[in-house]
Design a protein around this motif. Structure first.
Motif, PDB file in Angstrom:
ATOM      1  N   MET A 183       6.593 -12.501   3.167  1.00 23.80           N
ATOM      2  CA  MET A 183       6.560 -11.049   3.189  1.00 23.80           C
ATOM      3  C   MET A 183       6.512 -10.614   4.652  1.00 23.80           C
ATOM      4  O   MET A 183       5.668 -11.071   5.415  1.00 23.80           O
ATOM      5  CB  MET A 183       5.334 -10.561   2.414  1.00 23.80           C
ATOM      6  CG  MET A 183       5.254  -9.069   2.316  1.00 23.80           C
ATOM      7  SD  MET A 183       3.803  -8.443   1.414  1.00 23.80           S
ATOM      8  CE  MET A 183       4.094  -8.972  -0.231  1.00 23.80           C
ATOM      9  N   LEU A 189       6.463  -4.802   4.811  1.00 21.96           N
ATOM     10  CA  LEU A 189       6.092  -4.884   3.393  1.00 21.96           C
ATOM     11  C   LEU A 189       4.595  -5.095   3.222  1.00 21.96           C
ATOM     12  O   LEU A 189       3.980  -4.538   2.315  1.00 21.96           O
ATOM     13  CB  LEU A 189       6.864  -5.996   2.701  1.00 21.96           C
ATOM     14  CG  LEU A 189       8.353  -5.739   2.495  1.00 21.96           C
ATOM     15  CD1 LEU A 189       9.019  -6.960   1.877  1.00 21.96           C
ATOM     16  CD2 LEU A 189       8.581  -4.522   1.626  1.00 21.96           C
ATOM     17  N   ARG A 190       4.000  -5.905   4.097  1.00 24.19           N
ATOM     18  CA  ARG A 190       2.543  -6.103   4.041  1.00 24.19           C
ATOM     19  C   ARG A 190       1.814  -4.798   4.321  1.00 24.19           C
ATOM     20  O   ARG A 190       0.813  -4.484   3.671  1.00 24.19           O
ATOM     21  CB  ARG A 190       2.110  -7.189   5.027  1.00 24.19           C
ATOM     22  CG  ARG A 190       2.357  -8.601   4.535  1.00 24.19           C
ATOM     23  CD  ARG A 190       1.610  -9.636   5.374  1.00 24.19           C
ATOM     24  NE  ARG A 190       1.948  -9.585   6.786  1.00 24.19           N
ATOM     25  CZ  ARG A 190       2.982 -10.217   7.358  1.00 24.19           C
ATOM     26  NH1 ARG A 190       3.780 -10.959   6.612  1.00 24.19           N
ATOM     27  NH2 ARG A 190       3.206 -10.123   8.643  1.00 24.19           N
ATOM     28  N   GLN A 231       2.939  -1.741   3.761  1.00 21.28           N
ATOM     29  CA  GLN A 231       3.109  -0.882   2.591  1.00 21.28           C
ATOM     30  C   GLN A 231       2.157  -1.293   1.474  1.00 21.28           C
ATOM     31  O   GLN A 231       1.537  -0.453   0.826  1.00 21.28           O
ATOM     32  CB  GLN A 231       4.544  -0.931   2.091  1.00 21.28           C
ATOM     33  CG  GLN A 231       5.530  -0.202   2.957  1.00 21.28           C
ATOM     34  CD  GLN A 231       6.967  -0.364   2.448  1.00 21.28           C
ATOM     35  OE1 GLN A 231       7.253  -1.240   1.642  1.00 21.28           O
ATOM     36  NE2 GLN A 231       7.841   0.482   2.942  1.00 21.28           N
ATOM     37  N   GLN A 232       2.060  -2.595   1.235  1.00 19.00           N
ATOM     38  CA  GLN A 232       1.173  -3.101   0.192  1.00 19.00           C
ATOM     39  C   GLN A 232      -0.282  -2.740   0.506  1.00 19.00           C
ATOM     40  O   GLN A 232      -1.022  -2.303  -0.363  1.00 19.00           O
ATOM     41  CB  GLN A 232       1.328  -4.619   0.039  1.00 19.00           C
ATOM     42  CG  GLN A 232       0.433  -5.228  -1.011  1.00 19.00           C
ATOM     43  CD  GLN A 232       0.751  -4.751  -2.414  1.00 19.00           C
ATOM     44  OE1 GLN A 232       1.881  -4.419  -2.729  1.00 19.00           O
ATOM     45  NE2 GLN A 232      -0.255  -4.715  -3.264  1.00 19.00           N
ATOM     46  N   ARG A 233      -0.675  -2.899   1.744  1.00 18.89           N
ATOM     47  CA  ARG A 233      -2.038  -2.582   2.158  1.00 18.89           C
ATOM     48  C   ARG A 233      -2.321  -1.088   1.972  1.00 18.89           C
ATOM     49  O   ARG A 233      -3.392  -0.706   1.512  1.00 18.89           O
ATOM     50  CB  ARG A 233      -2.251  -2.998   3.618  1.00 18.89           C
ATOM     51  CG  ARG A 233      -3.614  -2.734   4.147  1.00 18.89           C
ATOM     52  CD  ARG A 233      -4.596  -3.730   3.582  1.00 18.89           C
ATOM     53  NE  ARG A 233      -5.894  -3.476   4.161  1.00 18.89           N
ATOM     54  CZ  ARG A 233      -7.014  -3.723   3.553  1.00 18.89           C
ATOM     55  NH1 ARG A 233      -7.016  -4.312   2.394  1.00 18.89           N
ATOM     56  NH2 ARG A 233      -8.145  -3.448   4.124  1.00 18.89           N
ATOM     57  N   ARG A 289      -0.891   0.946  -0.194  1.00 19.49           N
ATOM     58  CA  ARG A 289      -1.032   1.197  -1.633  1.00 19.49           C
ATOM     59  C   ARG A 289      -2.409   0.765  -2.128  1.00 19.49           C
ATOM     60  O   ARG A 289      -3.047   1.479  -2.909  1.00 19.49           O
ATOM     61  CB  ARG A 289       0.072   0.488  -2.409  1.00 19.49           C
ATOM     62  CG  ARG A 289       1.410   1.185  -2.340  1.00 19.49           C
ATOM     63  CD  ARG A 289       2.401   0.605  -3.338  1.00 19.49           C
ATOM     64  NE  ARG A 289       2.778  -0.761  -3.027  1.00 19.49           N
ATOM     65  CZ  ARG A 289       3.822  -1.098  -2.281  1.00 19.49           C
ATOM     66  NH1 ARG A 289       4.600  -0.172  -1.776  1.00 19.49           N
ATOM     67  NH2 ARG A 289       4.109  -2.358  -2.046  1.00 19.49           N
ATOM     68  N   GLU A 290      -2.854  -0.382  -1.680  1.00 18.43           N
ATOM     69  CA  GLU A 290      -4.167  -0.866  -2.095  1.00 18.43           C
ATOM     70  C   GLU A 290      -5.275   0.067  -1.629  1.00 18.43           C
ATOM     71  O   GLU A 290      -6.195   0.380  -2.389  1.00 18.43           O
ATOM     72  CB  GLU A 290      -4.396  -2.279  -1.559  1.00 18.43           C
ATOM     73  CG  GLU A 290      -3.548  -3.331  -2.224  1.00 18.43           C
ATOM     74  CD  GLU A 290      -3.613  -4.681  -1.530  1.00 18.43           C
ATOM     75  OE1 GLU A 290      -4.340  -4.818  -0.522  1.00 18.43           O
ATOM     76  OE2 GLU A 290      -2.928  -5.609  -1.992  1.00 18.43           O
TER      77      GLU A 290
END
Length: 125
Positions: free
Chosen positions: A1, A5-6, A8-10, A12-13
């Motif tokens: 990843m 992308l990391r 974005q994921q963070r 969202r979390e």
């Protein structure tokens, strides 16, 4: 990843972890509507694998929303009945590859989503 992308994921979390209960419900409804719309589009395009994936995710969200209801709220029984209907209809639309039944779900979800957003805004202000 990759790093983007990391990030974005963070994000969202963090959004989910810091959200109020009302905001969590609106986030679930937003995603539910998106899943159903994507599922319908995939059905109409004949992309049955994607339709299945989107509609199964929608079913999981409906189960989560239904499971979050408590019996101490007067509207729980009615809303649970709506969620039960949605769950059955989503399964039938998926198995039957029926975009019209999926559209029916979308038409039921959209005003509920709008109502939850309105309630969340009213309680926040």
């Amino acid at each position: 990843m990759n790093a983007a992308l990391r990030a974005q994921q963070r994000y969202r979390e963090e959004t989910i972890l810091s959200a109020s209960p009302a905001r969590l419900v609106t986030l679930l409804y937003d995603r539910l509507l998106l899943d159903v719309e994507r599922g319908e589009a995939a059905q109409r395009a004949g992309d049955w694998q994607r339709a299945n994936s989107e509609l199964q995710h929608a079913q999981q969200i409906v189960a989560e929303l239904s499971g979050s209801l408590t019996d101490d709220w007067a509207g729980s029984a009615s809303l649970r009945a709506v969620y039960d209907y949605l769950a059955r209809t989503l399964v039938g639309a998926n198995i039957g590859r029926d975009p019209e039944r999926t559209r029916e779900c979308r038409d039921l979800i959209a005003p509920l989503r709008d109502a939850w957003h309105g309630a969340a805004e009213a309680t926040a202000g």
